[in-house]
Design a protein around this motif. Structure first.
Motif, mmCIF file in Angstrom:
data_model
loop_
_atom_site.group_PDB
_atom_site.id
_atom_site.type_symbol
_atom_site.label_atom_id
_atom_site.label_comp_id
_atom_site.label_asym_id
_atom_site.label_seq_id
_atom_site.Cartn_x
_atom_site.Cartn_y
_atom_site.Cartn_z
ATOM 1 N N GLY A 165 16.656 -18.071 -24.139
ATOM 2 C CA GLY A 165 15.439 -18.755 -24.569
ATOM 3 C C GLY A 165 14.020 -18.261 -24.608
ATOM 4 O O GLY A 165 13.182 -18.778 -25.237
ATOM 5 N N LEU A 166 14.199 -17.137 -23.601
ATOM 6 C CA LEU A 166 12.290 -16.778 -23.453
ATOM 7 C C LEU A 166 11.755 -15.790 -24.291
ATOM 8 O O LEU A 166 10.777 -15.551 -24.296
ATOM 9 N N VAL A 167 12.944 -15.246 -25.124
ATOM 10 C CA VAL A 167 12.705 -13.322 -25.586
ATOM 11 C C VAL A 167 11.996 -13.900 -26.757
ATOM 12 O O VAL A 167 11.966 -14.673 -28.196
ATOM 13 N N ARG A 168 10.661 -14.287 -27.090
ATOM 14 C CA ARG A 168 10.041 -13.957 -28.414
ATOM 15 C C ARG A 168 8.997 -13.077 -28.081
ATOM 16 O O ARG A 168 8.359 -12.386 -27.341
ATOM 17 N N PRO A 169 7.990 -13.099 -29.642
ATOM 18 C CA PRO A 169 6.963 -12.092 -29.719
ATOM 19 C C PRO A 169 6.105 -12.120 -28.270
ATOM 20 O O PRO A 169 5.549 -13.676 -28.624
ATOM 21 N N GLY A 170 5.166 -11.513 -28.122
ATOM 22 C CA GLY A 170 3.952 -11.942 -27.009
ATOM 23 C C GLY A 170 4.248 -11.907 -25.967
ATOM 24 O O GLY A 170 3.703 -11.508 -24.858
ATOM 25 N N VAL A 171 5.857 -12.277 -25.625
ATOM 26 C CA VAL A 171 6.716 -11.964 -23.628
ATOM 27 C C VAL A 171 6.351 -10.685 -23.494
ATOM 28 O O VAL A 171 7.186 -9.947 -24.284
ATOM 29 N N ARG A 172 6.507 -9.606 -22.574
ATOM 30 C CA ARG A 172 6.660 -8.711 -21.384
ATOM 31 C C ARG A 172 7.738 -9.214 -21.412
ATOM 32 O O ARG A 172 8.030 -8.812 -20.764
ATOM 33 N N GLU A 173 8.235 -7.375 -21.358
ATOM 34 C CA GLU A 173 9.413 -7.015 -20.717
ATOM 35 C C GLU A 173 9.749 -7.541 -19.159
ATOM 36 O O GLU A 173 10.546 -7.962 -18.999
ATOM 37 N N ARG A 174 8.712 -7.366 -18.723
ATOM 38 C CA ARG A 174 8.288 -7.153 -16.963
ATOM 39 C C ARG A 174 8.903 -8.812 -16.964
ATOM 40 O O ARG A 174 9.315 -9.117 -15.603
ATOM 41 N N GLU A 175 8.104 -9.955 -17.542
ATOM 42 C CA GLU A 175 8.277 -11.398 -17.195
ATOM 43 C C GLU A 175 9.724 -11.507 -17.910
ATOM 44 O O GLU A 175 10.621 -12.273 -16.842
ATOM 45 N N ILE A 176 10.615 -10.849 -18.574
ATOM 46 C CA ILE A 176 12.327 -11.525 -18.787
ATOM 47 C C ILE A 176 12.789 -10.410 -17.820
ATOM 48 O O ILE A 176 13.787 -11.449 -17.335
ATOM 49 N N ALA A 177 12.249 -9.987 -17.060
ATOM 50 C CA ALA A 177 12.981 -9.121 -16.548
ATOM 51 C C ALA A 177 13.338 -9.644 -15.143
ATOM 52 O O ALA A 177 14.315 -9.183 -14.625
ATOM 53 N N ALA A 178 11.924 -10.395 -14.547
ATOM 54 C CA ALA A 178 12.086 -10.687 -13.048
ATOM 55 C C ALA A 178 12.202 -12.160 -13.348
ATOM 56 O O ALA A 178 12.971 -12.488 -12.687
ATOM 57 N N GLU A 179 12.418 -12.994 -14.807
ATOM 58 C CA GLU A 179 13.426 -14.086 -15.072
ATOM 59 C C GLU A 179 15.208 -14.188 -15.134
ATOM 60 O O GLU A 179 15.582 -15.078 -14.459
ATOM 61 N N LEU A 180 14.784 -12.551 -15.416
ATOM 62 C CA LEU A 180 16.793 -12.517 -14.834
ATOM 63 C C LEU A 180 16.980 -12.798 -13.309
ATOM 64 O O LEU A 180 17.831 -13.187 -12.831
ATOM 65 N N ASP A 181 16.291 -11.196 -12.994
ATOM 66 C CA ASP A 181 16.315 -11.575 -11.759
ATOM 67 C C ASP A 181 16.449 -13.150 -10.717
ATOM 68 O O ASP A 181 16.874 -13.363 -9.523
ATOM 69 N N TYR A 182 15.275 -13.651 -10.772
ATOM 70 C CA TYR A 182 15.086 -15.198 -10.809
ATOM 71 C C TYR A 182 16.614 -15.983 -10.536
ATOM 72 O O TYR A 182 16.852 -16.546 -9.560
#
Ligand SMILES: [Mn+2]
Length: 366
Positions: A165-182
């Motif tokens: 649900g967070l994957v969209r243009p403009g979001v950084r790879e690092r942010e998605i990774a942090a959310e997965l870990d969280y």
């Protein structure tokens, strides 16, 4: 109450006796374990410093005072000895004056640690390098282990579907990774099983990319590969999504990867050589002329470690056994364009492999 209520704790005595048989069958009189996952498997100790000496009559876990209370609570099927001295030196001293061949773990000992064991041969004590002793037992998971892996698999699937649900243009790879870990921690994991991979665009063609500052763009592939640890046991999951409407060739690549994975799953049966499972998947990619874009192995065992035997690699002769848990992760990586990988965890069973990662494999365009 029946046995089931108390079935959570592994039967360490059973593991230890199976190991002793295997030690004796190799012509050894004792074995010194230094690899922590093996130590945990054999006696339950989860600390970060330990050496486990398994001898025919008894087993002794050597650790230091930081783990005194913990070892007292955790360790089964072995005595605990707390020492301020070198753990390996102390373990060796216990064998001095004995005439026996003692094994040590080749893959898990530094040159400095090897020196602590003393000479290869001293007054009847012979050190023999050996590999895979505990790993062979660890390869076949018992019911408790399967329950933990199943739970770790469910957690990573839930975390993965959440971040889509967070994957969209403009979001950084690092942010998605942090959310997965969280999310995996929120869902009960003790932590990630390895450094989470989120790779977008041409970066997704690197099978082991590190998530960075790169922002997801329009019309890009995004590979997300993550695992959760639950009660020491790992899961491992990869999904690839497309941001935008995918071109036909990307859809074809994705379909080929899925078909390759399915061929691997069909082939994964007890008694089949691990390399034949890899070959079954690779054959599908060859059919679509994509074989050269798939460099790595089809999969690997997982359990107390994220990579453990059996490895599903080219020409690996090891026969699969019922109770093995392995990943199936074919991929297609095209330099400069992007990569696709789909990874699931399976348990090998007599009637056919069972998938442990309950998450859709359909191609998702976001
Ligand atoms: Mn993997």
């Amino acid at each position: 109450l029946g046995g089931t209520v108390f079935a959570e704790e592994p039967d360490y005595a059973l593991r230890m006796s199976a190991l002793r048989q295997s030690i004796l069958s190799k012509g050894l009189g004792a074995f010194l374990f230094t690899h922590l996952p093996n130590i945990r498997y054999l006696c339950g100790f989860t600390g970060s410093a330990g050496a486990l000496l398994v001898a025919p009559q008894r087993s002794v876990l050597f650790t230091d005072s930081r783990y005194e209370i913990q070892a007292g609570e955790e360790v089964r099927a072995a005595r605990v000895r707390i020492t301020r001295k070198s753990l390996l030196g102390e373990a060796t001293r216990l064998l001095h004056g004995r005439k026996l061949r003692a094994g040590f773990e080749t893959a898990q000992l530094t040159v400095a640690q090897r020196a602590e064991l003393g000479p290869s041969s001293l007054k009847g004590l012979h050190w023999i390098p050996a590999a895979g002793m505990a790993e062979e037992l660890r390869g076949v998971k018992d019911a408790t282990e399967l329950r933990h892996i199943r739970e770790a698999a469910r957690i990573i699937c839930d975390a993965m579907s959440h971040v889509w649900g967070l994957v969209r243009p403009g979001v950084r790879e690092r942010e998605i990774a942090a959310e997965l870990d969280y999310q995996m921690r929120r869902l009960g994991a003790s932590g990630p099983a390895f450094e989470t991979i989120v790779a977008a665009g041409e970066h997704s063609a690197w099978p082991h990319a590190r998530p960075g500052e790169r922002r997801i763009g329009k019309n890009e592939l995004v590979v997300m590969d993550a695992g959760a640890i639950l009660r020491g046991y790992s899961s491992d999951l990869t999904r690839t999504v497309y941001v935008g409407r995918a071109p036909l060739r990307v859809k074809k690549w994705y379909k080929a990867v899925l078909e390759a994975q399915e061929a691997g799953r069909q082939a994964a049966l007890p008694g089949i050589a691990a390399g034949d499972v890899d070959a079954a998947a690779r054959r599908v990619l060859r059919k679509y002329k994509l074989e050269r874009y798939f460099g790595h192995s089809l999969g690997h065992g997982l359990g107390l470690e994220i990579h453990e035997p059996p490895r599903l690699g080219r020409r690996v002769k090891t026969p699969l056994r019922a109770g093995n848990v392995v990943t199936l992760e074919p991929g297609v990586y095209v330099e400069g364009i992007g990569g696709i990988r789909v990874e699931d965890d399976i348990v090998i069973k007599d009637g056919g492999a069972e998938v442990l990662t309950p998450l859709t494999r359909e191609f998702i365009e976001i």
